[in-house]
Design a protein around this motif. Structure first.
Motif: not given
Length: 201
Positions: A113-121, A136-138, A64-70, A127-130
């Protein structure tokens, strides 16, 4: 293709930190990890599957928030992480160590590992989704909201299993989210190959 290679690497690294250093000491790796520990504690569900189950439930939010690709990337990433946890848990043995050593090493590996994932959006799941949505909002790095969200889940986990867990979990989150922000904000520049200009004589 390069993005999925990085997602694969991030998922494997994240799973390594969880399976080899954090989970053996009952230290939740995050909000999803805390809920996975609770499911394992209550129903004896394997940690790898419990983590996948919790992460899968967040896919609706991701779509819903990040799109299908993400969302697809997130699903792929958490699946790689769960498979990695299963592999490292069953096939790699590390002798018992001092819990604080495991805490520092595991948190640093997890944050990488988490940082690498988040860099790829792509979220690391749960909870990483939230945290990624809030970031992105802030327009802020995702480490701080990730720490706040996970902290509340740690209180719940600690109140049910053991209060000592909350101290280890919060320290782990503080260390890992510092690494997350460092990896997330680092600037990667492509090296430019100088071109020789030939003059006609």
């Amino acid at each position: 293709m390069n993005s999925y290679i990085l997602i694969t690497c991030g998922g494997i690294i994240q799973g390594m930190g969880m399976a080899l250093f954090l989970f053996p000491n009952k230290i939740p790796s995050g909000g999803a990890g805390g809920l996975a520990v609770l499911l394992n504690f209550w129903f004896n569900i394997p940690l790898s599957f419990a983590l996948w189950l919790v992460n899968f439930s967040m896919l609706v939010v991701a779509i819903h928030w990040l799109g299908n690709a993400s969302a697809i990337g997130t699903m792929y990433g958490i699946t790689v992480t769960s498979i990695s946890i299963h592999f490292f848990d069953y096939y790699i043995y590390i002798p018992p160590s001092i819990i604080w050593v495991d805490l520092v090493i595991g948190s640093a590996i997890l944050g990488l590992g988490v940082g690498i994932l988040l860099r790829q959006n792509v979220s690391n799941g749960g909870m990483g989704v939230l945290a990624l949505i809030i970031a992105q909002l802030k327009d802020i790095p995702p480490g701080k909201p990730l720490l706040l969200i996970n902290g509340s889940i740690f209180v719940l986990t600690a109140s049910i299993i053991a209060w000592e867990i909350i101290f280890l979990a919060i320290i782990s989150q503080w260390l890992s989210t510092r690494i997350v922000d460092l990896v997330y904000k680092v600037k990667i520049t492509k090296e430019v190959t100088p071109v020789m200009a030939w003059r006609k004589k």
